[in-house]
Write a protein that holds these residues in place. Structure first.
Motif, PDB file in Angstrom:
ATOM      1  N   PHE A 111      54.310  49.147  11.589  1.00  0.00           N
ATOM      2  CA  PHE A 111      55.143  50.341  11.662  1.00  0.00           C
ATOM      3  C   PHE A 111      56.382  50.148  10.796  1.00  0.00           C
ATOM      4  O   PHE A 111      56.759  51.025  10.022  1.00  0.00           O
ATOM      5  CB  PHE A 111      55.538  50.585  13.118  1.00  0.00           C
ATOM      6  CG  PHE A 111      56.576  51.646  13.309  1.00  0.00           C
ATOM      7  CD1 PHE A 111      56.263  52.979  13.080  1.00  0.00           C
ATOM      8  CD2 PHE A 111      57.855  51.327  13.730  1.00  0.00           C
ATOM      9  CE1 PHE A 111      57.212  53.972  13.265  1.00  0.00           C
ATOM     10  CE2 PHE A 111      58.813  52.310  13.914  1.00  0.00           C
ATOM     11  CZ  PHE A 111      58.488  53.625  13.677  1.00  0.00           C
ATOM     12  N   CYS A 157      61.106  49.625  18.156  1.00  0.00           N
ATOM     13  CA  CYS A 157      59.651  49.641  18.220  1.00  0.00           C
ATOM     14  C   CYS A 157      59.113  48.243  18.515  1.00  0.00           C
ATOM     15  O   CYS A 157      58.230  48.060  19.348  1.00  0.00           O
ATOM     16  CB  CYS A 157      59.101  50.162  16.899  1.00  0.00           C
ATOM     17  SG  CYS A 157      57.335  50.147  16.859  1.00  0.00           S
ATOM     18  N   SER A 201      64.369  58.187  16.186  1.00  0.00           N
ATOM     19  CA  SER A 201      63.742  58.973  15.126  1.00  0.00           C
ATOM     20  C   SER A 201      64.632  60.136  14.742  1.00  0.00           C
ATOM     21  O   SER A 201      64.792  60.451  13.561  1.00  0.00           O
ATOM     22  CB  SER A 201      62.394  59.518  15.595  1.00  0.00           C
ATOM     23  OG  SER A 201      61.553  58.469  15.965  1.00  0.00           O
ATOM     24  N   GLY A 206      54.343  45.722  16.061  1.00  0.00           N
ATOM     25  CA  GLY A 206      55.190  46.743  15.458  1.00  0.00           C
ATOM     26  C   GLY A 206      55.593  46.456  14.023  1.00  0.00           C
ATOM     27  O   GLY A 206      56.406  47.178  13.452  1.00  0.00           O
ATOM     28  N   CYS A 243      56.901  46.822  21.645  1.00  0.00           N
ATOM     29  CA  CYS A 243      55.620  46.139  21.487  1.00  0.00           C
ATOM     30  C   CYS A 243      55.600  44.822  22.259  1.00  0.00           C
ATOM     31  O   CYS A 243      54.626  44.506  22.938  1.00  0.00           O
ATOM     32  CB  CYS A 243      55.339  45.879  20.017  1.00  0.00           C
ATOM     33  SG  CYS A 243      54.891  47.379  19.130  1.00  0.00           S
ATOM     34  N   ASP A 294      48.392  46.931  15.005  1.00  0.00           N
ATOM     35  CA  ASP A 294      49.844  46.856  15.028  1.00  0.00           C
ATOM     36  C   ASP A 294      50.389  46.376  16.371  1.00  0.00           C
ATOM     37  O   ASP A 294      51.153  47.053  17.036  1.00  0.00           O
ATOM     38  CB  ASP A 294      50.445  48.216  14.678  1.00  0.00           C
ATOM     39  CG  ASP A 294      51.890  48.071  14.236  1.00  0.00           C
ATOM     40  OD1 ASP A 294      52.280  46.926  13.909  1.00  0.00           O
ATOM     41  OD2 ASP A 294      52.617  49.067  14.209  1.00  0.00           O
ATOM     42  N   LYS A 339      52.652  59.097  14.885  1.00  0.00           N
ATOM     43  CA  LYS A 339      51.549  58.162  15.134  1.00  0.00           C
ATOM     44  C   LYS A 339      52.016  57.012  16.000  1.00  0.00           C
ATOM     45  O   LYS A 339      51.309  56.570  16.898  1.00  0.00           O
ATOM     46  CB  LYS A 339      51.022  57.612  13.805  1.00  0.00           C
ATOM     47  CG  LYS A 339      49.936  58.446  13.199  1.00  0.00           C
ATOM     48  CD  LYS A 339      49.249  57.680  12.081  1.00  0.00           C
ATOM     49  CE  LYS A 339      48.143  58.514  11.493  1.00  0.00           C
ATOM     50  NZ  LYS A 339      47.633  57.946  10.240  1.00  0.00           N
ATOM     51  N   GLU A 340      53.204  56.532  15.697  1.00  0.00           N
ATOM     52  CA  GLU A 340      53.726  55.406  16.452  1.00  0.00           C
ATOM     53  C   GLU A 340      53.916  55.792  17.924  1.00  0.00           C
ATOM     54  O   GLU A 340      53.587  55.023  18.817  1.00  0.00           O
ATOM     55  CB  GLU A 340      55.054  54.954  15.835  1.00  0.00           C
ATOM     56  CG  GLU A 340      55.583  53.648  16.367  1.00  0.00           C
ATOM     57  CD  GLU A 340      54.625  52.476  16.145  1.00  0.00           C
ATOM     58  OE1 GLU A 340      53.819  52.542  15.190  1.00  0.00           O
ATOM     59  OE2 GLU A 340      54.678  51.519  16.929  1.00  0.00           O
ATOM     60  N   LEU A 397      51.941  53.972  20.916  1.00  0.00           N
ATOM     61  CA  LEU A 397      52.615  53.302  22.021  1.00  0.00           C
ATOM     62  C   LEU A 397      52.226  53.903  23.356  1.00  0.00           C
ATOM     63  O   LEU A 397      52.055  53.181  24.341  1.00  0.00           O
ATOM     64  CB  LEU A 397      54.134  53.369  21.828  1.00  0.00           C
ATOM     65  CG  LEU A 397      54.679  52.464  20.735  1.00  0.00           C
ATOM     66  CD1 LEU A 397      56.166  52.695  20.547  1.00  0.00           C
ATOM     67  CD2 LEU A 397      54.422  51.002  21.053  1.00  0.00           C
ATOM     68  N   SER A 450      62.993  50.350  13.868  1.00  0.00           N
ATOM     69  CA  SER A 450      61.878  49.401  13.934  1.00  0.00           C
ATOM     70  C   SER A 450      62.164  48.290  14.931  1.00  0.00           C
ATOM     71  O   SER A 450      61.246  47.729  15.530  1.00  0.00           O
ATOM     72  CB  SER A 450      61.514  48.858  12.559  1.00  0.00           C
ATOM     73  OG  SER A 450      62.645  48.452  11.879  1.00  0.00           O
TER      74      SER A 450
END
Lengths: 508, 212
Positions: free
Chosen positions: A327, A351, A408, A324, A355, A321, A440-441, A445, A348
Motif C-alpha cells: 500500500f 496502515c 485519507s 501494508g 496491519c 499485502d 481498495k485498502e 483491511l 501509510s
C-alpha cells in the motif's frame, strides 16, 4: 449443576451454557443450507430447551406468555443483554420518520436486485409465518429491537425500530434485521448493494437522511453528515456513561473520525472546494464566445476524469499485502512529485500499524483462549472473555477504518492546498488512481478484520458474530464513500488551478 | 466528552513566531524545538472548563508563510477567536501586525475576539519588542494581550482560556448569535434528558446543536 445450587448467577450461567451447547449442536446437525438463519435459530433452540427452568430465568421471563414465539424471545433476551452493547441502544434522536418497518423492508425487498437473497428472504419469511403465525416482517422487527434492548422485550414497536435505524451509526440495525435473509451470501458486494438500496429507500421517506448523499444533492456537506453522526454518538456515549455500569468497548466511528481530525480536514477541504467553485463560476461569467466554449471544453475534460473512477471490489485479494508495505508503495507512486510526503507517511504509518495489529490478533488468540480455559473455569466468564475479544477486534476494526479514512481525507486536503499553492499541473487521473488505492485498502483491511472475527468466533453463534461483521463491512463501505466524496471535492480545485495556469501562460 | 459549546479559533502571524508550538503546548503539553513548516492549516482540539461548562476549542493553526496567505485567508471565516502571534525577538514580526489584523478583520466576522500574543518570552536576552509596545498596540486596536512562552508553557493555557472567557462573556451579553455557525460557535450535542448543560435553558437553542 443441580437445583439445590440455587444461586441466581449459577442458574444464569447454566442457561447460557445450555443455549451455547444447543447452538453448537445446531451448527453441527444442520445441513449447510442457508436456512441456518439467525431468525429461525432461536425458535428451534427454544423448543429444545429442557422443561424445568431455573428460577432465575423465570424471574427474568416473567412478563412472557407461554407461546412459542415469546419463549424464543426469551432466548434472545439472554443474548440480548450482550447484544445490548453491540447495538448500543441509542435513544431515538432522529424522530422524523414515521415510516413503519414493514413498509421499509417491503420496499427494500422489492427494490433489491439480488436474486438469491431475495429468495432466501422469501423462504425465511415463509418459515416464520408458519412458526409463529405472525407477519414475518413484524416478527423480525420485534426481534431486532428486543435484541437491542432486552429490558423491554414486549414493547418492541417496529416503527420505533426503524426510526432508530435512520441514524447512520445504527445502520447496523437494518442489516441486523435483514441478516438472516441476506447476509448469508456474505459478500461485500451484496452488502454494499443492499446498503445503498436501503439508504435510498429510507431516504425517500426522510429528507433529513438525504444528508448522507449530501454531495450528490448539494443539500448538505459531507462534513455535516459526519459531524451529525459524531454528535449523535457523543450523546449516546454520555447516556452510556450515565446509565450503563457495564463498560464495554463500544467503537464510535464518527467520534474516532473526529479524534483523528478527519472532520476538520474535511471542513477545510470543503471551504477550499466551495471557494474554488465560485471562482470558476465567476471566471466563466466574464468570458464569452469562442473563449468560453473552449474553456468549457477544457473543464469538461477535467470533469470527465472525475466521473471515471471505477473501483472493483472483486479484485481485492485479502491474502496480499500483509504488512501494508505494498500500500505504501502504491501511495507513494501515486503521489510522486506532489510534495505532500509528510501526510502520505502518516497515512501509510496508520496502515502499517493496522496491519501489524491484525497479525497480532490472529496469532496469540489461540494461546490466549487456552489460557482462559485453565484460569477461568466458570462458563459464564469464559464466554464473556470470548465475547469481549470479539468486541476488541470489532473496536480495532472500526478505529482503524476511522483513522485511515481521516488520514485519507487529510491527504486530499493537503493535496488541495498544494495544488492551489504550487499551481503546478496535477493530473486528475493521478488523483483518481489515489482514490482507488485508498478504497481498495479500506476494503482489504475490512476483509482482514472480518476474517479475523470469523476465525476468533468460529465456535460462536451467528447472531453474536454477524452484527459485528456486518458493522465492519458497513463502516468500510461508508469509509469508501466518504473518500470518494472527498475526491469529488477536488474537482473545482483542479478547475481553478487549470484556469490560473492558462491565464499565466497566455500572459507570457 | 460532551461539551456545552465548541469555539473555532484561528492562530495567525508571521512564519516562525511559534504558532504551531503554542498549539502543541496547549493540546499536548509538550514543546518541540524544531517544527515542520505548516502547510495550509493544521488542527488541534482541547476541552476546557469555563464557568462550570465544558467548552471544546477547535483550533486552526494556519501557515505563516506569505505565499500561503491566499489559502489561509479562506479559513478565517467562521472563527470565534483568533490568536495573533508575534515573536518578541523579531521586530519585523511585530511590524507586520497591522497587515495581519486588517486581513483578519476583513475575512472574519466583526465580533471575533482577538488575542495578541508576544511569544518566546523565555528569550529575554534577545528581546527586541518591549512588553509595553505590545500592550499599547493591543489597547489601540481593542485586543487582549499576553506574553507567552511555548517553550516554558508560561501563559499558554491562559492565552487560550482567556480568549474563550471573552467569547463566553460575549455570548452571555448576547453579542454573539450562537445559532449562526458563521460566528464560530456551535452548541454541543444536547442530551435529551438533562438540561443542566443548557445555557439559560432556552428551548430554541436546541436546534443549533444539530446542524444548519
Amino acid at each position: 449443576m443441580s437445583d439445590s445450587e440455587a444461586t441466581a448467577a449459577a442458574k444464569g450461567a447454566e442457561v447460557v451454557q445450555e443455549e451455547f451447547q444447543d447452538a453448537l449442536e445446531m451448527l453441527d446437525s444442520s445441513p449447510p443450507t442457508p436456512d441456518i438463519s439467525t431468525d429461525v435459530a432461536p425458535t428451534r433452540k427454544a423448543r429444545r430447551r429442557p422443561e424445568p427452568k431455573p428460577a432465575a430465568a423465570e424471574v427474568e421471563e416473567k412478563p412472557k406468555t407461554p407461546s412459542d414465539s415469546t419463549v424464543s424471545q426469551g432466548g434472545w433476551g439472554y443474548w440480548g443483554s450482550w447484544g445490548k452493547s453491540i447495538l448500543s441502544t441509542a435513544t431515538a434522536t432522529v424522530a422524523t420518520v414515521g415510516q413503519g418497518l414493514t413498509q421499509v423492508i417491503e420496499k427494500a425487498e422489492t427494490s433489491l436486485g439480488i436474486p438469491s437473497p431475495t429468495e432466501l428472504s422469501a423462504q425465511a419469511e415463509e418459515e416464520q409465518k408458519e412458526q409463529d403465525g405472525q407477519s414475518g416482517r413484524r416478527r423480525i422487527g420485534g426481534n431486532g429491537k428486543c435484541d437491542g434492548n432486552a429490558d423491554v422485550p414486549h414493547q418492541c414497536r417496529p416503527e420505533y425500530y426503524v426510526i432508530m435505524d435512520i441514524t447512520p451509526k445504527l445502520n447496523l440495525h437494518i442489516f441486523f434485521s435483514l441478516q438472516g435473509k441476506t447476509v448469508i451470501t456474505g459478500g461485500l458486494d451484496a452488502l454494499e448493494f443492499i446498503g445503498k438500496k436501503t439508504m435510498d429507500v429510507i431516504a425517500e421517506g426522510d429528507p433529513g437522511f438525504r444528508k448522507t448523499k449530501g454531495l450528490i444533492n448539494r443539500n448538505s456537506t459531507l462534513s455535516q453528515v459526519l459531524r451529525e453522526a459524531k454528535e449523535r454518538e457523543e450523546l449516546q456515549q454520555t447516556a452510556e456513561e450515565e446509565s450503563d455500569s457495564e463498560k464495554k468497548a463500544v467503537a464510535h466511528y464518527g467520534m474516532l473520525f473526529d479524534e483523528f481530525q478527519g472532520l476538520s480536514h474535511l471542513e477545510a477541504l470543503e471551504i477550499l472546494s466551495r471557494e474554488s467553485e465560485s471562482k470558476v463560476k465567476s471566471v466563466l461569467t466574464t468570458l464569452s464566445g469562442d473563449e468560453l466554449v473552449q474553456l468549457r471544453e477544457e473543464l469538461e475534460l477535467i470533469k470527465e476524469s472525475f466521473s471515471l473512477v471505477e473501483f472493483d471490489d472483486e479484485e481485492v485479494d485479502e491474502k496480499k499485502d500483509e504488512d501494508g508495505s505494498e500500500f505504501e508503495k502504491e501511495i507513494m507512486e501515486a503521489l510522486e512529485g506532489l510534495s505532500i510526503t509528510a501526510t502520505a507517511e502518516k497515512l501509510s504509518k496508520a496502515c502499517k500499524s493496522t496491519c501489524s495489529q491484525i497479525t497480532d490478533m490472529i496469532t496469540p488468540q489461540e494461546e490466549e483462549s487456552e489460557e482462559d480455559m485453565k484460569t477461568a473455569p466458570s462458563v459464564e466468564s469464559e464466554m464473556l472473555n470470548v465475547f469481549l475479544f470479539h468486541h476488541e477486534i470489532h473496536a480495532a476494526a472500526i478505529r482503524s477504518l476511522a483513522e485511515l479514512t481521516a488520514r485519507s481525507i487529510e491527504l486530499f486536503h493537503k493535496l488541495a492546498e498544494m495544488i492551489l499553492f504550487a499551481n503546478g499541473s496535477t493530473e486528475a487521473g493521478v488523483l483518481s488512481q489515489l482514490t482507488v488505492v485508498l478504497c481498495k485498502e479500506i476494503s482489504l483491511l475490512s476483509k482482514k478484520f472480518t476474517s479475523c472475527l470469523t476465525t476468533a468466533g468460529s465456535n460462536e453463534k451467528g447472531d453474536v458474530l454477524n452484527p459485528l461483521i456486518t458493522g465492519v463491512f458497513l463502516e468500510a463501505s461508508n469509509s469508501a464513500s466518504y473518500i470518494q466524496d472527498a475526491f469529488q471535492l477536488l474537482m473545482p480545485i483542479l478547475e481553478i488551478s487549470h484556469i490560473q495556469r492558462r491565464a499565466e501562460s497566455s500572459e507570457q | 466528552m460532551a461539551y456545552a459549546y465548541l469555539f473555532k479559533y484561528i492562530i495567525i502571524g508571521d512564519t516562525g513566531v511559534g504558532k504551531s508550538c503554542l498549539l502543541l503546548q496547549f493540546t499536548d503539553k509538550r514543546f518541540q524545538p524544531v517544527h515542520d513548516l505548516t502547510i495550509g492549516v493544521e488542527f488541534g482540539a482541547r476541552m476546557i472548563t469555563i464557568d462550570g461548562k465544558q467548552i471544546k476549542l477547535q483550533i486552526w493553526d494556519t501557515a505563516g508563510q506569505e505565499s500561503f496567505r491566499s489559502i489561509t485567508r479562506s479559513y478565517y471565516r467562521g472563527a470565534a477567536g483568533a490568536l495573533l502571534v508575534y515573536d518578541i525577538t523579531r521586530r519585523d514580526t511585530f511590524n507586520h501586525l497591522t497587515t495581519w489584523l486588517e486581513d483578519a478583520r476583513q475575512h472574519s466576522n466583526s465580533n471575533m475576539v482577538i488575542m495578541l500574543i508576544g511569544n518566546k518570552s523565555d528569550l529575554e536576552s534577545r528581546r527586541e519588542v518591549k512588553k509595553e509596545e505590545g500592550e499599547a498596540f493591543a489597547r489601540e486596536h481593542g485586543l487582549i494581550f499576553m506574553e507567552t512562552s511555548a517553550k516554558t508553557a508560561s501563559n499558554v493555557e491562559e492565552a487560550f482560556i482567556n480568549t474563550a472567557k471573552e467569547i463566553y462573556e460575549k455570548i452571555q451579553e448576547g453579542v454573539f448569535d450562537i445559532n449562526n455557525e458563521a460566528n464560530g460557535i456551535k452548541i454541543g450535542p444536547q442530551h435529551p434528558t438533562t438540561n443542566s448543560t443548557l445555557p439559560g435553558s432556552q428551548g430554541g437553542q436546541q436546534a443549533g446543536g444539530g446542524c444548519c
